[in-house]
Design a protein around this motif. Structure first.
Motif, mmCIF file in Angstrom:
data_model
loop_
_atom_site.group_PDB
_atom_site.id
_atom_site.type_symbol
_atom_site.label_atom_id
_atom_site.label_comp_id
_atom_site.label_asym_id
_atom_site.label_seq_id
_atom_site.Cartn_x
_atom_site.Cartn_y
_atom_site.Cartn_z
ATOM 1 N N HIS A 338 0.817 -1.215 0.000
ATOM 2 C CA HIS A 338 0.000 0.000 0.000
ATOM 3 C C HIS A 338 0.851 1.265 0.000
ATOM 4 C CE1 HIS A 338 -3.642 -2.364 0.754
ATOM 5 N NE2 HIS A 338 -2.936 -3.032 1.650
ATOM 6 N N CYS A 339 2.127 1.133 0.304
ATOM 7 C CA CYS A 339 3.016 2.301 0.357
ATOM 8 C C CYS A 339 4.062 2.275 -0.741
ATOM 9 C CB CYS A 339 3.715 2.363 1.716
ATOM 10 S SG CYS A 339 2.618 2.403 3.146
ATOM 11 N N ALA A 340 3.901 1.373 -1.743
ATOM 12 C CA ALA A 340 4.988 1.083 -2.665
ATOM 13 C C ALA A 340 5.003 1.947 -3.913
ATOM 14 C CB ALA A 340 4.939 -0.398 -3.073
ATOM 15 N N ALA A 341 4.117 2.916 -4.037
ATOM 16 C CA ALA A 341 4.109 3.742 -5.241
ATOM 17 C C ALA A 341 5.179 4.823 -5.154
ATOM 18 C CB ALA A 341 2.734 4.382 -5.429
ATOM 19 N N GLY A 342 5.802 5.105 -6.310
ATOM 20 C CA GLY A 342 6.761 6.201 -6.361
ATOM 21 C C GLY A 342 8.198 5.768 -6.150
ATOM 22 N N ARG A 343 9.024 6.756 -5.924
ATOM 23 C CA ARG A 343 10.453 6.509 -5.738
ATOM 24 C C ARG A 343 10.699 5.746 -4.438
ATOM 25 N NH1 ARG A 343 13.568 10.627 -4.705
ATOM 26 N NH2 ARG A 343 11.898 11.741 -3.637
ATOM 27 N N PRO A 344 11.819 5.007 -4.344
ATOM 28 C CA PRO A 344 12.125 4.289 -3.099
ATOM 29 C C PRO A 344 12.117 5.189 -1.866
ATOM 30 C CG PRO A 344 13.552 3.512 -4.844
ATOM 31 C CD PRO A 344 12.777 4.660 -5.416
ATOM 32 N N ALA A 345 12.629 6.414 -1.977
ATOM 33 C CA ALA A 345 12.638 7.313 -0.823
ATOM 34 C C ALA A 345 11.221 7.648 -0.379
ATOM 35 C CB ALA A 345 13.410 8.589 -1.153
ATOM 36 N N ASP A 346 10.310 7.841 -1.343
ATOM 37 C CA ASP A 346 8.917 8.135 -0.999
ATOM 38 C C ASP A 346 8.255 6.930 -0.338
ATOM 39 O OD1 ASP A 346 9.265 10.632 -2.151
ATOM 40 O OD2 ASP A 346 8.555 9.960 -4.116
ATOM 41 N N VAL A 347 8.585 5.742 -0.817
ATOM 42 C CA VAL A 347 8.020 4.520 -0.235
ATOM 43 C C VAL A 347 8.408 4.400 1.236
ATOM 44 C CG1 VAL A 347 8.007 2.004 -0.345
ATOM 45 C CG2 VAL A 347 7.978 3.342 -2.454
ATOM 46 N N LEU A 348 9.688 4.597 1.525
ATOM 47 C CA LEU A 348 10.145 4.465 2.911
ATOM 48 C C LEU A 348 9.568 5.560 3.800
ATOM 49 C CD1 LEU A 348 13.883 3.393 2.557
ATOM 50 C CD2 LEU A 348 11.827 1.988 2.757
ATOM 51 N N GLN A 349 9.404 6.756 3.261
ATOM 52 C CA GLN A 349 8.813 7.830 4.065
ATOM 53 C C GLN A 349 7.371 7.488 4.433
ATOM 54 O OE1 GLN A 349 10.292 10.435 5.403
ATOM 55 N NE2 GLN A 349 8.379 11.100 6.356
ATOM 56 N N ARG A 350 6.613 6.949 3.468
ATOM 57 C CA ARG A 350 5.235 6.562 3.771
ATOM 58 C C ARG A 350 5.190 5.401 4.762
ATOM 59 N NH1 ARG A 350 4.392 7.963 -1.751
ATOM 60 N NH2 ARG A 350 4.921 5.848 -2.424
ATOM 61 N N LEU A 351 6.098 4.450 4.617
ATOM 62 C CA LEU A 351 6.140 3.340 5.563
ATOM 63 C C LEU A 351 6.444 3.831 6.970
ATOM 64 C CD1 LEU A 351 7.953 0.435 3.654
ATOM 65 C CD2 LEU A 351 5.643 0.399 4.615
ATOM 66 N N HIS A 352 7.410 4.741 7.082
ATOM 67 C CA HIS A 352 7.742 5.280 8.406
ATOM 68 C C HIS A 352 6.551 6.002 9.026
ATOM 69 C CE1 HIS A 352 9.828 7.323 11.630
ATOM 70 N NE2 HIS A 352 9.411 8.476 11.158
ATOM 71 N N GLU A 353 5.882 6.821 8.250
ATOM 72 C CA GLU A 353 4.714 7.526 8.775
ATOM 73 C C GLU A 353 3.621 6.543 9.184
ATOM 74 O OE1 GLU A 353 3.714 10.113 5.604
ATOM 75 O OE2 GLU A 353 5.379 11.520 5.972
ATOM 76 N N ASP A 354 3.496 5.448 8.435
ATOM 77 C CA ASP A 354 2.493 4.442 8.769
ATOM 78 C C ASP A 354 2.856 3.731 10.072
ATOM 79 O OD1 ASP A 354 0.035 3.177 7.966
ATOM 80 O OD2 ASP A 354 1.200 1.372 7.555
ATOM 81 N N VAL A 355 4.139 3.459 10.273
ATOM 82 C CA VAL A 355 4.578 2.829 11.525
ATOM 83 C C VAL A 355 4.298 3.747 12.711
ATOM 84 C CG1 VAL A 355 6.568 1.973 12.811
ATOM 85 C CG2 VAL A 355 6.338 1.428 10.402
ATOM 86 N N VAL A 356 4.592 5.034 12.562
ATOM 87 C CA VAL A 356 4.355 5.989 13.648
ATOM 88 C C VAL A 356 2.870 6.076 13.969
ATOM 89 C CG1 VAL A 356 4.539 8.412 14.317
ATOM 90 C CG2 VAL A 356 6.451 7.295 13.163
ATOM 91 N N ARG A 357 2.031 6.084 12.929
ATOM 92 C CA ARG A 357 0.581 6.105 13.177
ATOM 93 C C ARG A 357 0.135 4.840 13.898
ATOM 94 N NH1 ARG A 357 0.313 8.487 7.969
ATOM 95 N NH2 ARG A 357 0.052 6.408 7.046
ATOM 96 N N HIS A 358 0.726 3.713 13.538
ATOM 97 C CA HIS A 358 0.355 2.460 14.189
ATOM 98 C C HIS A 358 0.744 2.464 15.666
ATOM 99 C CE1 HIS A 358 -0.220 -1.914 14.600
ATOM 100 N NE2 HIS A 358 0.927 -1.919 15.254
ATOM 101 N N VAL A 359 1.934 2.966 15.967
ATOM 102 C CA VAL A 359 2.421 2.964 17.343
ATOM 103 C C VAL A 359 1.749 4.064 18.157
ATOM 104 C CG1 VAL A 359 4.472 3.229 18.785
ATOM 105 C CG2 VAL A 359 4.599 1.927 16.666
ATOM 106 N N GLY A 360 1.595 5.232 17.556
ATOM 107 C CA GLY A 360 0.969 6.342 18.254
ATOM 108 C C GLY A 360 1.901 7.096 19.177
ATOM 109 N N ARG A 361 3.174 6.816 19.106
ATOM 110 C CA ARG A 361 4.159 7.496 19.954
ATOM 111 C C ARG A 361 5.536 7.241 19.343
ATOM 112 N NH1 ARG A 361 2.382 2.879 22.200
ATOM 113 N NH2 ARG A 361 3.918 1.285 22.782
#
Length: 406
Positions: A338-361
């Motif tokens: 779900h986060c794999a569209a675009g350049r590799p840097a964009d993919v990792l940025q979306r994954l990181h933001e998704d992890v932070v949202r999942h953890v909530g802290r």
């Protein structure tokens, strides 16, 4: 510009954030809050008549000044203005000779002095923290170098987040190098945190940068790292060094897409192909480096063939062990497509933001992610037209094939 500022811009670029004359994290408009408070107190005293005095409330004004400003003189200046307001209120209320006025004057002076001291100490702590962060940023840039967007036949990107507050570096490690043997990358995780983990990570990375160019076989690169790690652990003298080990995964990608993987007790990489994800679980792995004697580290080399636009995600356990408040681990394999569209840097940025949202802290552990996208430049035939190429994978003794079809 100060020497510290010059070094910071040379190594890390211009410092983001407010201008040098800004007032910390507070906006400039916050400087008006003490004046507003003073006016409100004077107005309240005027409206309440002469029977009740609110002069003691003026002691909060210099305290507020110390909070909203980083300038050490500001609480003292506000304190002088507040004293003038106190005398004005006492003169109007005919309380100049009463104890409440004397107590208010003394309290305002005391609070202003305390505000000056606290602002001075806070400014020193901020400068010390800024210097420490600068050193950490430079150390990270030297130890964990930036990954170019293209390395040989792959596009690459990395995202690293240290768990320690205000830290820029921890026990996770990564590197991507382009060698005569193809593109080679490593992602690892040192057991433990702190300076000892950083020293161990530095030893492993230094060995990898040398071995990746010198050794033709990927398993021998792992053996080189084991020897270097063993030597570093015996040379280091910090608490817990006898229990340290390193999990890591090595990957090599040839110009023809022939990939090799060596896993030493690390989470399996994820392969994304055609919208589907598969964990590259290997049939045989070895324990983390530092557990076995270096002479016994003989990991098997597993091989697969990458296709155009295949993406391989390497990560540390800080990502997959990130849990929300209910204790649910982050589903990286499920969220990756779900986060794999675009350049590799964009993919990792979306994954990181998704992890932070999942953890909530803030994450409780260091977390590193390295994404490699196989994207070789097209071969050109006569006239400059792209031509298709056929890849033949040579068989090596002791190598195991990894079925990467999804």
């Amino acid at each position: 510009m100060s020497a510290t500022g010059w070094i910071r811009e040379r190594f890390t670029g211009p410092t983001p954030g407010p201008a040098p004359r800004a007032t910390g994290t507070w906006p400039r408009t916050a400087l008006a809050l003490p004046f507003i408070g003073m006016v409100l107190i004077v107005a309240l005293d005027y409206l309440s008549g002469t029977e009740v005095t609110v002069e003691p409330a003026l002691t909060a004004v210099p305290a507020l000044a110390a909070v909203v400003s980083r300038r050490t003189w500001y609480p003292l200046a506000i304190g002088l203005g507040t004293e003038a307001a106190a005398f004005l209120m006492a003169f109007r209320g005919d309380t100049l000779g009463e104890s409440v006025h004397a107590a208010s004057v003394f309290a305002i002076l005391l609070v202003a002095a305390i505000g000056w001291v606290s602002a001075t100490l806070r400014l020193r702590q901020e400068r010390a923290l800024a210097d420490a962060q600068l050193v950490a940023s430079i150390a990270r840039r030297v130890l964990l170098r930036p990954v170019p967007e293209r390395v040989g036949t792959v596009r690459a990107a990395v995202h690293y987040e240290a768990a320690a507050a205000h830290a820029r570096i921890g026990g996770d490690l990564y590197e991507v190098v382009n060698t005569r043997h193809g593109v080679r990358a490593v992602v690892g995780d040192v057991r433990g945190k702190g300076l000892g983990a950083v020293e161990t990570a530095a030893a492993v990375l230094g060995a990898f940068r040398e071995a990746a160019h010198q050794e033709a076989a990927l398993d021998r690169v792992a053996g080189w790292l084991a020897v270097s790690l063993d030597r570093a652990l015996h040379e280091n003298d910090h608490p817990g060094v006898e229990e340290e080990f390193v999990t890591l995964v090595l990957i090599g990608v040839g110009p023809d897409g022939a990939a090799e993987i060596v896993n030493c007790g690390h989470p399996a990489p994820l392969l994304l192909r055609g919208g589907e994800v598969r964990a590259l679980e290997l049939a045989e792995t070895v324990p983390p480096l530092g557990v076995l004697d270096p002479a016994d580290v003989r990991p098997p080399v597993h091989r697969l063939l990458l296709q155009g636009d295949d993406r391989v995600l390497l990560f540390t356990d800080g990502v997959i062990e990130a849990r929300d408040r209910a204790g649910v681990f982050y589903p990286l394999a499920e969220r990756f497509p779900h986060c794999a569209a675009g350049r590799p840097a964009d993919v990792l940025q979306r994954l990181h933001e998704d992890v932070v949202r999942h953890v909530g802290r803030q994450l409780g552990d260091d977390a590193a992610m390295l994404l490699l996208q196989f994207d070789p430049p097209p071969a050109l035939g006569p006239g400059g037209t792209p031509v298709a190429t056929t890849v033949h994978l040579p068989q090596q003794a002791g190598a195991q094939a990894l079925d990467a079809r999804v």
